[in-house]
Enzyme design. Structure first.
Site, PDB file in Angstrom:
ATOM      1  N   ASN A   1      -1.823  -0.170   7.216  1.00  0.00           N
ATOM      2  CA  ASN A   1      -1.275  -1.264   7.658  1.00  0.00           C
ATOM      3  C   ASN A   1      -0.569  -1.937   6.626  1.00  0.00           C
ATOM      4  O   ASN A   1      -0.351  -3.345   6.382  1.00  0.00           O
ATOM      5  CB  ASN A   1      -2.364  -2.238   8.228  1.00  0.00           C
ATOM      6  CG  ASN A   1      -3.389  -2.330   7.122  1.00  0.00           C
ATOM      7  OD1 ASN A   1      -3.447  -1.864   5.945  1.00  0.00           O
ATOM      8  ND2 ASN A   1      -4.455  -3.176   7.548  1.00  0.00           N
TER       9      ASN A   1
ATOM     10  N   HIS B   1      -2.240  -5.248   1.633  1.00  0.00           N
ATOM     11  CA  HIS B   1      -3.544  -5.952   1.189  1.00  0.00           C
ATOM     12  C   HIS B   1      -3.199  -7.307   0.755  1.00  0.00           C
ATOM     13  O   HIS B   1      -2.034  -7.601  -0.227  1.00  0.00           O
ATOM     14  CB  HIS B   1      -4.329  -5.129   0.257  1.00  0.00           C
ATOM     15  CG  HIS B   1      -5.487  -6.047  -0.251  1.00  0.00           C
ATOM     16  ND1 HIS B   1      -6.647  -6.114   0.268  1.00  0.00           N
ATOM     17  CD2 HIS B   1      -5.592  -6.980  -1.441  1.00  0.00           C
ATOM     18  CE1 HIS B   1      -7.360  -7.044  -0.468  1.00  0.00           C
ATOM     19  NE2 HIS B   1      -6.732  -7.576  -1.511  1.00  0.00           N
TER      20      HIS B   1
ATOM     21  N   TYR C   1     -12.450  -2.284  -3.253  1.00  0.00           N
ATOM     22  CA  TYR C   1     -12.891  -2.203  -1.726  1.00  0.00           C
ATOM     23  C   TYR C   1     -14.490  -2.117  -1.588  1.00  0.00           C
ATOM     24  O   TYR C   1     -14.998  -1.491  -0.628  1.00  0.00           O
ATOM     25  CB  TYR C   1     -12.333  -1.198  -0.836  1.00  0.00           C
ATOM     26  CG  TYR C   1     -10.992  -1.572  -0.643  1.00  0.00           C
ATOM     27  CD1 TYR C   1     -10.692  -2.682   0.240  1.00  0.00           C
ATOM     28  CD2 TYR C   1      -9.857  -0.688  -0.767  1.00  0.00           C
ATOM     29  CE1 TYR C   1      -9.450  -2.967   0.893  1.00  0.00           C
ATOM     30  CE2 TYR C   1      -8.515  -1.174  -0.218  1.00  0.00           C
ATOM     31  CZ  TYR C   1      -8.297  -2.231   0.553  1.00  0.00           C
ATOM     32  OH  TYR C   1      -7.257  -2.666   0.969  1.00  0.00           O
TER      33      TYR C   1
ATOM     34  N   LYS D   1       0.793  -1.056   0.068  1.00  0.00           N
ATOM     35  CA  LYS D   1      -0.052   0.000   0.013  1.00  0.00           C
ATOM     36  C   LYS D   1       1.044   1.321  -0.063  1.00  0.00           C
ATOM     37  O   LYS D   1       2.102   1.498   0.225  1.00  0.00           O
ATOM     38  CB  LYS D   1      -0.895  -0.124   1.181  1.00  0.00           C
ATOM     39  CG  LYS D   1      -1.997  -0.999   1.029  1.00  0.00           C
ATOM     40  CD  LYS D   1      -2.780  -1.136   2.579  1.00  0.00           C
ATOM     41  CE  LYS D   1      -4.034  -2.073   2.498  1.00  0.00           C
ATOM     42  NZ  LYS D   1      -4.966  -1.992   3.566  1.00  0.00           N
TER      43      LYS D   1
ATOM     44  N   GLU E   1      -9.893 -10.015  -7.841  1.00  0.00           N
ATOM     45  CA  GLU E   1      -8.954  -8.984  -7.502  1.00  0.00           C
ATOM     46  C   GLU E   1      -7.802  -9.000  -8.502  1.00  0.00           C
ATOM     47  O   GLU E   1      -7.382  -7.944  -9.112  1.00  0.00           O
ATOM     48  CB  GLU E   1      -8.441  -8.858  -6.140  1.00  0.00           C
ATOM     49  CG  GLU E   1      -9.330  -8.419  -5.152  1.00  0.00           C
ATOM     50  CD  GLU E   1      -8.913  -8.842  -3.447  1.00  0.00           C
ATOM     51  OE1 GLU E   1      -9.721  -8.524  -2.693  1.00  0.00           O
ATOM     52  OE2 GLU E   1      -7.719  -9.366  -3.359  1.00  0.00           O
TER      53      GLU E   1
HETATM   54  N1  UDP Z   1      -9.582  -0.352   7.743  1.00  0.00           N
HETATM   55  C1  UDP Z   1      -9.656   0.875   8.407  1.00  0.00           C
HETATM   56  N2  UDP Z   1     -10.315   0.831   9.615  1.00  0.00           N
HETATM   57  C2  UDP Z   1     -11.062  -0.231  10.133  1.00  0.00           C
HETATM   58  C3  UDP Z   1     -11.177  -1.433   9.253  1.00  0.00           C
HETATM   59  C4  UDP Z   1     -10.337  -1.539   8.119  1.00  0.00           C
HETATM   60  O1  UDP Z   1      -9.180   1.696   8.312  1.00  0.00           O
HETATM   61  O2  UDP Z   1     -11.822  -0.240  11.292  1.00  0.00           O
HETATM   62  C5  UDP Z   1      -8.887  -0.347   6.722  1.00  0.00           C
HETATM   63  C6  UDP Z   1      -7.678  -1.104   6.566  1.00  0.00           C
HETATM   64  O3  UDP Z   1      -6.582  -0.516   5.729  1.00  0.00           O
HETATM   65  C7  UDP Z   1      -7.929  -2.558   6.154  1.00  0.00           C
HETATM   66  C8  UDP Z   1      -8.722  -2.209   5.077  1.00  0.00           C
HETATM   67  O4  UDP Z   1      -9.618  -1.221   5.627  1.00  0.00           O
HETATM   68  O5  UDP Z   1      -6.847  -3.102   5.720  1.00  0.00           O
HETATM   69  C9  UDP Z   1      -9.741  -3.416   4.700  1.00  0.00           C
HETATM   70  O6  UDP Z   1     -10.408  -3.522   5.751  1.00  0.00           O
HETATM   71  P1  UDP Z   1     -10.552  -5.239   6.029  1.00  0.00           P
HETATM   72  O7  UDP Z   1     -11.313  -5.587   7.033  1.00  0.00           O
HETATM   73  O8  UDP Z   1     -10.849  -5.888   4.673  1.00  0.00           O
HETATM   74  O9  UDP Z   1      -8.816  -5.679   6.495  1.00  0.00           O
HETATM   75  P2  UDP Z   1      -7.682  -6.653   5.724  1.00  0.00           P
HETATM   76  O10 UDP Z   1      -8.544  -7.766   4.916  1.00  0.00           O
HETATM   77  O11 UDP Z   1      -7.089  -5.646   4.953  1.00  0.00           O
HETATM   78  O12 UDP Z   1      -7.056  -7.271   6.814  1.00  0.00           O
HETATM   79 MG    MG Z   2      -9.984  -7.335   3.367  1.00  0.00          MG
END
Ligand code: UDP
Ligand code: MG
Length: 154
Positions: A112, A115, A49, A9, A126
């Site tokens: 974080n 992805h 997303y 990212k 994707e």
């Molecule tokens: N995210 C955020 N706040 C939240 C949950 C998610 O900013 O409360 C962001 C974070 O960057 C995350 C992305 O949205 O990686 C997608 O969320 P997901 O739950 O799909 O997490 P991932 O699959 O990336 O672990």
């Molecule tokens: Mg996710």
């Protein structure tokens, strides 16, 4: 064999962690079958997303993902989708275990670093979004050593 869509990212690129993160996947034994350094167009970020469209963090997430370039990767390996998700660690950097990429390099919950597809269905969707021309298929000389010779590569 499975192929997963990974995005290093914008914070990973800006923090100069691209090489270190990619190294961890290579060291694990995963094969690079696609790589694309790109600024994600708004529409692509929204589609990628779209499952989170109704969540309060969605606008900020789309802004974050389009704010600076990413390195999109297609990585192949045995059970790679689940293996890579484990390597990432929990979503929030503050909660991810040490030893995982997020656990070692991220403390932010939103920023974080990486992805990864969370299911075969998500990976197919994707990969189609980020690698519409398909992946690059080729053999790896070390396959019998990464997987034991008797292994069923499915
Ligand atoms: N995210 C955020 N706040 C939240 C949950 C998610 O900013 O409360 C962001 C974070 O960057 C995350 C992305 O949205 O990686 C997608 O969320 P997901 O739950 O799909 O997490 P991932 O699959 O990336 O672990
Ligand atoms: Mg996710």
């Amino acid at each position: 064999m499975q192929t997963s869509l990974i995005l290093i990212k914008p914070d990973g690129v800006q923090r100069r962690l691209t090489g270190r993160i990619l190294s961890r996947f290579e060291e694990k034994g995963l094969q690079i079958v696609g790589a694309r350094f790109m600024k994600i167009p708004l529409e692509l970020a929204e589609t990628h997303y779209e499952a989170h469209k109704e969540r309060p963090f969605y606008p900020g997430l789309v802004q974050y993902m389009t704010s600076s370039p990413v390195l999109a990767l297609a990585l192949r390996g045995k059970s790679s989708i689940a293996v890579i998700r484990k390597m990432l660690g929990a979503t929030f950097g503050s909660q991810a275990d040490p030893g995982t990429i997020r656990g070692d390099f991220a403390i932010s919950d939103g920023y974080n670093l990486v992805h990864a597809s969370d299911s075969p269905e998500a990976a197919e969707k994707e990969l189609g979004l980020f690698f519409p021309e398909g992946t690059v298929d080729y053999g790896m000389a070390d396959t019998p050593w990464v997987y034991d010779v008797e292994s069923d590569l499915g």
